[in-house]
Design a protein around this motif. Structure first.
Motif, PDB file in Angstrom:
ATOM      1  N   ALA A 128       0.794  -1.194  -0.029  1.00 39.72           N
ATOM      2  CA  ALA A 128      -0.061  -0.150   0.071  1.00 39.72           C
ATOM      3  C   ALA A 128       0.704   1.300   0.094  1.00 39.72           C
ATOM      4  CB  ALA A 128      -0.923  -0.094   1.262  1.00 39.72           C
ATOM      5  N   ARG A 129       1.819   1.176   0.676  1.00 46.26           N
ATOM      6  CA  ARG A 129       2.659   2.463   1.022  1.00 46.26           C
ATOM      7  C   ARG A 129       3.148   3.263  -0.376  1.00 46.26           C
ATOM      8  NH1 ARG A 129       5.724   0.417   4.737  1.00 46.26           N
ATOM      9  NH2 ARG A 129       4.349   0.951   6.510  1.00 46.26           N
ATOM     10  N   PRO A 130       3.573   2.407  -1.248  1.00 45.95           N
ATOM     11  CA  PRO A 130       4.380   3.065  -2.586  1.00 45.95           C
ATOM     12  C   PRO A 130       2.942   3.828  -3.414  1.00 45.95           C
ATOM     13  CG  PRO A 130       5.194   0.793  -2.309  1.00 45.95           C
ATOM     14  CD  PRO A 130       4.113   0.954  -1.117  1.00 45.95           C
ATOM     15  N   LEU A 131       1.942   3.157  -3.135  1.00 44.86           N
ATOM     16  CA  LEU A 131       0.852   3.514  -3.957  1.00 44.86           C
ATOM     17  C   LEU A 131       0.180   4.819  -3.107  1.00 44.86           C
ATOM     18  CD1 LEU A 131      -0.754   0.441  -4.913  1.00 44.86           C
ATOM     19  CD2 LEU A 131       0.835   1.744  -6.293  1.00 44.86           C
ATOM     20  N   GLY A 132       0.745   5.376  -2.095  1.00 43.60           N
ATOM     21  CA  GLY A 132       0.100   6.219  -1.349  1.00 43.60           C
ATOM     22  C   GLY A 132      -1.205   6.087  -0.609  1.00 43.60           C
ATOM     23  N   ILE A 133      -1.506   4.755  -0.352  1.00 43.75           N
ATOM     24  CA  ILE A 133      -2.844   4.059   0.309  1.00 43.75           C
ATOM     25  C   ILE A 133      -2.302   4.166   1.934  1.00 43.75           C
ATOM     26  CG2 ILE A 133      -4.317   2.209   0.417  1.00 43.75           C
ATOM     27  CD1 ILE A 133      -3.496   1.641  -2.479  1.00 43.75           C
TER      28      ILE A 133
END
Length: 464
Positions: A128-133
């Motif tokens: 999730a983190r690299p996708l800004g989620i």
């Protein structure tokens, strides 16, 4: 200037552990979020879809995304949920769940939700983190259980089983000296240092899932477990958002429950003993028979919903000699599904004999029946301690040092809570009534969900 993120609706992805007891409360929360206009993408295997789709109250806003559960050597072909396997094979199912990571990541790239809720899949924050989620670790078990077994202060050494003595000791700073494990019961928590997937233990996986999250969420309320939630927040250095119990809304369908309601209605108010141990609790045949004989000895009407015991093809096959004839017209034992929430709301039910799973714990607190507890697994034992020793709203059945109960200990526990004139019955009835009043107060549950939504919005605020 107002913050626009505080008004807009958001999109939540949900990826719960592959057990109905986890997927169901995730969906209950999803229904509550959708009722407030938020979108939900719910990820689950095909076999679970058939069980859950009828409980989707907002199909216009909740979308089910079915994924394929890869095969792992040792699992029976077609395994998709925890209900398909014995508990001893759970680690293999976790490994299969981990192999869905690519499917899940590809879907997130398309759907781009604001949040993803997960519990067992500790790798979700890395996706999730690299996708800004924002990654929210949502725990649907009691905060008291998390606080005693799954905090950094527990200091579990990878590759080493905790001893019975170590498990019985509460971690430093634990906020209760009442909720403790007695004797050999501590062994029930040894699973925390056992393998849970490929090359990882339950403790390592769960603490990583919580540590890597943007925030923790727990299906509980501060009135009941506020001190434990504060302890968890301190241990992990993260905010803990509470959803409240998020129980399902009362069913409007009568077809599936009509036979049970009709059967219960022939008995007097508060006279029936209802016993149910969930979908995974399977007794040995001798304990199954002791339970039935103990309930029979009360001479009260009863409805028992249990899976057939080990070694028996049906519940009837395992009956004690003469049991069926002696109790005909007074009691029913079924190995199939029953509508537990509706049964607990029936005026004839006066005692609920429960395994104290977390869902049953909430349902029991909000019903008018007296409570008798027969926990089996680690978190159930901790839930039972909370109800029986901390809140004093229930009685736990006495057992031997080997963890066995007798027909006499079963009978005594039931009669102690159902006797309106006995000291035990008076105490648990008074305390239970106080908690039921709190938990069923107008807007109690909806206020918690509203606060939960505000907390989610707060971590979406853009940084200055």
């Amino acid at each position: 200037m107002s913050d626009p993120t505080m008004d807009r609706t958001f999109h939540v992805a949900m990826f719960p552990w592959l057990a109905i007891g986890h997927m169901t409360p995730f969906l209950h929360l999803g229904n509550n979020l959708a009722a407030r206009g938020h979108r939900v993408s719910f990820y689950l295997p095909k076999k679970a879809l058939s069980l859950l789709q009828d409980h989707n109250s907002h199909p216009d806003l909740i979308t089910f995304h079915v994924f394929k559960v890869p095969h792992v050597d040792g699992l029976p072909p077609g395994t998709e949920t925890a209900s398909d396997i014995p508990i001893s094979d759970t680690s293999l199912l976790v490994a299969a769940m981990d192999r869905t990571r690519d499917q899940f990541e590809s879907s997130l790239l398309e759907t781009r939700p604001d949040f993803v809720f997960y519990d067992v899949a500790h790798w979700v924050p890395m996706v999730a983190r690299p996708l800004g989620i924002k990654a929210i670790c949502y725990k649907v078990v009691a905060a008291s259980s998390i606080a005693i077994a799954l905090v950094p202060a527990r200091k579990v050494v990878p590759g080493m089983l905790l001893t019975e003595k170590e498990l019985a000791e509460v971690p430093p700073g634990y906020p209760s000296r009442t909720v403790v494990l007695h004797g050999g019961e501590a062994r029930s928590l040894q699973f925390v240092s056992m393998p849970f997937g490929e090359g990882i233990t339950f403790y390592e996986r769960t603490t990583a899932a919580m540590r890597e999250s943007d925030a923790l969420a727990i299906r509980t309320c501060r009135e009941l477990e506020g001190n434990f939630c504060n302890y968890i927040s301190e241990q992990y250095g993260k905010p803990v958002f509470l959803t409240g119990p998020v129980l399902p809304f009362p069913s409007t369908s009568e077809t599936s429950e009509e036979q049970w309601i009709s059967r219960l209605s022939q008995f007097e108010t508060g006279s029936v003993i209802f016993c149910a141990f969930g979908s995974q609790y399977i007794l040995e045949i001798d304990q199954f028979q002791e339970l039935l004989l103990g309930i029979e000895a009360t001479e009260r009407p009863f409805l028992v919903s249990l899976k057939p015991p080990n070694g028996a093809a049906s519940v009837e096959e395992a009956f004690p000699p003469g049991f069926g004839e002696r109790t005909k017209g007074r009691g029913t034992v079924t190995g199939g599904w029953v509508p537990q929430p509706q049964i607990l709301r029936h005026k004839s039910v006066g005692c609920f004999v429960s395994h104290c799973g977390f869902g049953s714990m909430w349902e029991s607190l909000m019903c008018e029946s007296q409570l008798v507890l027969v926990p089996h697994l680690g978190d159930q034992i901790l839930n039972a301690r909370l109800l029986a020793e901390e809140l004093r709203v229930a009685v736990e059945v006495d057992r031997t040092e080997h963890g066995l109960f007798s027909k006499e200990s079963m009978r005594k526990a039931i009669e102690s809570v159902m006797d309106p004139d006995g000291e035990v019955g008076k105490t648990v009835r008074k305390n239970h009534a106080r908690w039921r009043e709190t938990l069923t107060a107008t807007n109690f549950m909806s206020d918690y969900v509203d606060e939960f939504v505000r907390n989610l919005r707060s971590i979406l605020r853009p940084h200055a």
